[in-house]
Motif scaffolding. Structure first.
Motif, mmCIF file in Angstrom:
data_model
loop_
_atom_site.group_PDB
_atom_site.id
_atom_site.type_symbol
_atom_site.label_atom_id
_atom_site.label_comp_id
_atom_site.label_asym_id
_atom_site.label_seq_id
_atom_site.Cartn_x
_atom_site.Cartn_y
_atom_site.Cartn_z
ATOM 1 N N HIS A 266 24.480 28.663 -14.681
ATOM 2 C CA HIS A 266 23.951 27.482 -15.361
ATOM 3 C C HIS A 266 22.561 27.125 -14.828
ATOM 4 O O HIS A 266 21.799 26.409 -15.497
ATOM 5 C CB HIS A 266 24.902 26.294 -15.200
ATOM 6 N N LEU A 267 22.230 27.647 -13.640
ATOM 7 C CA LEU A 267 20.913 27.421 -13.047
ATOM 8 C C LEU A 267 19.956 28.575 -13.351
ATOM 9 O O LEU A 267 18.774 28.359 -13.613
ATOM 10 C CB LEU A 267 21.044 27.258 -11.528
ATOM 11 N N LEU A 268 20.478 29.791 -13.268
ATOM 12 C CA LEU A 268 19.680 30.998 -13.472
ATOM 13 C C LEU A 268 20.478 31.920 -14.396
ATOM 14 O O LEU A 268 21.476 32.510 -13.986
ATOM 15 C CB LEU A 268 19.397 31.681 -12.135
ATOM 16 N N GLN A 269 20.035 32.028 -15.633
ATOM 17 C CA GLN A 269 20.780 32.756 -16.646
ATOM 18 C C GLN A 269 20.363 34.230 -16.690
ATOM 19 O O GLN A 269 19.161 34.531 -16.693
ATOM 20 C CB GLN A 269 20.549 32.120 -18.021
ATOM 21 N N PRO A 270 21.331 35.160 -16.699
ATOM 22 C CA PRO A 270 20.980 36.585 -16.815
ATOM 23 C C PRO A 270 20.167 36.834 -18.081
ATOM 24 O O PRO A 270 20.517 36.368 -19.158
ATOM 25 C CB PRO A 270 22.349 37.272 -16.883
ATOM 26 N N ALA A 271 19.067 37.570 -17.937
ATOM 27 C CA ALA A 271 18.169 37.774 -19.085
ATOM 28 C C ALA A 271 17.467 39.123 -19.020
ATOM 29 O O ALA A 271 16.333 39.261 -19.473
ATOM 30 C CB ALA A 271 17.141 36.646 -19.156
ATOM 31 N N GLY A 272 18.135 40.115 -18.447
ATOM 32 C CA GLY A 272 17.522 41.436 -18.332
ATOM 33 C C GLY A 272 18.070 42.152 -17.128
ATOM 34 O O GLY A 272 19.003 41.672 -16.473
ATOM 35 N N ILE A 273 17.525 43.316 -16.822
ATOM 36 C CA ILE A 273 17.980 44.093 -15.676
ATOM 37 C C ILE A 273 17.538 43.404 -14.396
ATOM 38 O O ILE A 273 16.341 43.325 -14.101
ATOM 39 C CB ILE A 273 17.410 45.527 -15.729
ATOM 40 N N THR A 274 18.504 42.848 -13.665
ATOM 41 C CA THR A 274 18.251 42.075 -12.439
ATOM 42 C C THR A 274 17.148 41.036 -12.658
ATOM 43 O O THR A 274 16.307 40.793 -11.786
ATOM 44 C CB THR A 274 17.910 42.992 -11.242
ATOM 45 N N ALA A 275 17.179 40.410 -13.826
ATOM 46 C CA ALA A 275 16.220 39.350 -14.174
ATOM 47 C C ALA A 275 17.003 38.116 -14.605
ATOM 48 O O ALA A 275 17.967 38.211 -15.378
ATOM 49 C CB ALA A 275 15.294 39.808 -15.297
ATOM 50 N N TYR A 276 16.598 36.958 -14.101
ATOM 51 C CA TYR A 276 17.280 35.700 -14.391
ATOM 52 C C TYR A 276 16.239 34.652 -14.752
ATOM 53 O O TYR A 276 15.144 34.621 -14.184
ATOM 54 C CB TYR A 276 18.093 35.238 -13.176
ATOM 55 N N GLN A 277 16.604 33.780 -15.703
ATOM 56 C CA GLN A 277 15.665 32.769 -16.172
ATOM 57 C C GLN A 277 16.245 31.376 -15.997
ATOM 58 O O GLN A 277 17.413 31.125 -16.310
ATOM 59 C CB GLN A 277 15.303 33.006 -17.643
ATOM 60 N N LYS A 278 15.418 30.476 -15.504
ATOM 61 C CA LYS A 278 15.804 29.075 -15.394
ATOM 62 C C LYS A 278 15.772 28.452 -16.779
ATOM 63 O O LYS A 278 14.787 28.609 -17.514
ATOM 64 C CB LYS A 278 14.836 28.339 -14.461
ATOM 65 N N PRO A 279 16.842 27.749 -17.190
ATOM 66 C CA PRO A 279 16.832 27.112 -18.514
ATOM 67 C C PRO A 279 15.654 26.152 -18.654
ATOM 68 O O PRO A 279 15.177 25.571 -17.690
ATOM 69 C CB PRO A 279 18.162 26.364 -18.555
ATOM 70 N N GLY A 280 15.213 26.001 -19.867
ATOM 71 C CA GLY A 280 14.120 25.070 -20.117
ATOM 72 C C GLY A 280 13.129 25.611 -21.070
ATOM 73 O O GLY A 280 12.184 24.979 -21.462
#
Length: 280
Positions: A266-280
C-alpha cells in the motif's frame, strides 16, 4: 632497517565473542550476521587486526563496541557488505529510468532528484548520470543525484571518480570518450569521470539504519543489493523510510534478489522488475 610486517598470532573466535560482535554490528547497522558466516567474519577480522596491529580479538571488540569506535564499525560493516560493483549493473533499471520514469515527469521545471543509497565507490550514481545525459540531455540542468554509503573511505574514492580501465568492461567506446578522460598518472590505464558528470553527484555519508539528514523528496531511489543484509523487520522499516522521502508517484528500484513484502504494497506498489512506485 626494514620494519617487519605485523602478523597477529593465531586465534579463534569463541561463541561469546561472535555473539558480541554480531549484536554490535546489528545494533549499529541493522545487518544480520548468522552463524553460517562465521568463516567469512574471521577472514574479515584477520584483515582488520593486521591493519590496526592488534594482538587479540578482545582488543578489537573493545574498539568496535566503544563510544569512539564509529569509524571502525563503519569500516567493518563495509567489509561485510562489499559486493562486486560495476558500471551499469542490472542494466534494466537504467533503461527503465530513461524510457519510462523520466519521460513521465513531463516538462516540469522543478528539480529532478535521484538517490543512490549504498552507492559504494560511485559506479551506480555515475551510471545514472551517464544514462540521463545520453537520453535526456535537456534534463541535466535540473538533475541532482545523491550518492550515499556508510563507509567514508569508499565515498572518498567515489568523489575522486578514478577507475581502472579494466573495470569499464561493458561501457561502449562512445560512452568512454564522452564521459571519461585519461588520468595523468604515468601509467595511462586509469580513467576519470569527466567534470560534467561529477558535478551532478553529491556524496554524503549515511547509515541507512540510523536517522537520515535528508529534507528533500526524491523522484527515484536506487537501493540495490543492500537490504539483503538486513533482518526482515529492518527491511520493512527501510521500505517505509524510503516511502517517506519519495515524492508522490516516485520510484524505488531494488536488487534482483530483494522484494518489498505484500504488507508494504500500500506504500510501494509493484510496477516492474524489482521496481516499486509510491501511490500518488
Amino acid at each position: 632497517m626494514n620494519q617487519r610486517a605485523f602478523t597477529p598470532p593465531a586465534w579463534s573466535i569463541s561463541d561469546r565473542e561472535f555473539d558480541q560482535l554480531s549484536r554490535t554490528i546489528h545494533r549499529y547497522s541493522g545487518i544480520v550476521i548468522g552463524p553460517e558466516k562465521r568463516g567469512m567474519i574471521r577472514a574479515r577480522l584477520q584483515k582488520r587486526l593486521v591493519a590496526l596491529q592488534l594482538d587479540t580479538l578482545a582488543e578489537y571488540l573493545d574498539i568496535v563496541s566503544g563510544v569512539s569506535g564509529r569509524a571502525e564499525r563503519e569500516r567493518f560493516v563495509s567489509s561485510l557488505t562489499t559486493n562486486v560493483t560495476s558500471f551499469f549493473r542490472e542494466k534494466h533499471h537504467f533503461a527503465f529510468l530513461v524510457e519510462a520514469i523520466l519521460p513521465a515527469l513531463g516538462d516540469t521545471t522543478r528539480p529532478i532528484r535521484i538517490w543512490s543509497a549504498g552507492c559504494s565507490s560511485g559506479q551506480e550514481p555515475y551510471s545514472i548520470a551517464m544514462s540521463v545525459l545520453d537520453a535526456h540531455p535537456e534534463m541535466a540542468q535540473r538533475l541532482s543525484i545523491l550518492g550515499s554509503d556508510i563507509d567514508a573511505d569508499v565515498l572518498a574514492k567515489a568523489r575522486r571518480g578514478i577507475y581502472a580501465g579494466s573495470s569499464l568492461t561493458g561501457i561502449s567506446d562512445d560512452f568512454r570518450s564522452r564521459f571519461f578522460e585519461p588520468v595523468e598518472d604515468g601509467r595511462g590505464t586509469d580513467l576519470r569521470i569527466r567534470a560534467q558528470l561529477r558535478d551532478l553527484v553529491t556524496y554524503q555519508q549515511i547509515n541507512l539504519n540510523a536517522g537520515w539528514p535528508i529534507s528533500e523528496k526524491f523522484d527515484v531511489i536506487f537501493c540495490r543489493n543492500t537490504a539483503i543484509y538486513f533482518a526482515p523487520q529492518t527491511q520493512c522499516l527501510l521500505w517505509r523510510k524510503f516511502h517517506d522521502v519519495l515524492r508522490p508517484g516516485g520510484w524505488l528500484l531494488i536488487g534482483h534478489s530483494e522484494r518489498v513484502p505484500a504488507e508494504c504494497h500500500h506504500l510501494l506498489q509493484p510496477a516492474g522488475i524489482t521496481a516499486y512506485q509510491k501511490p500518488g
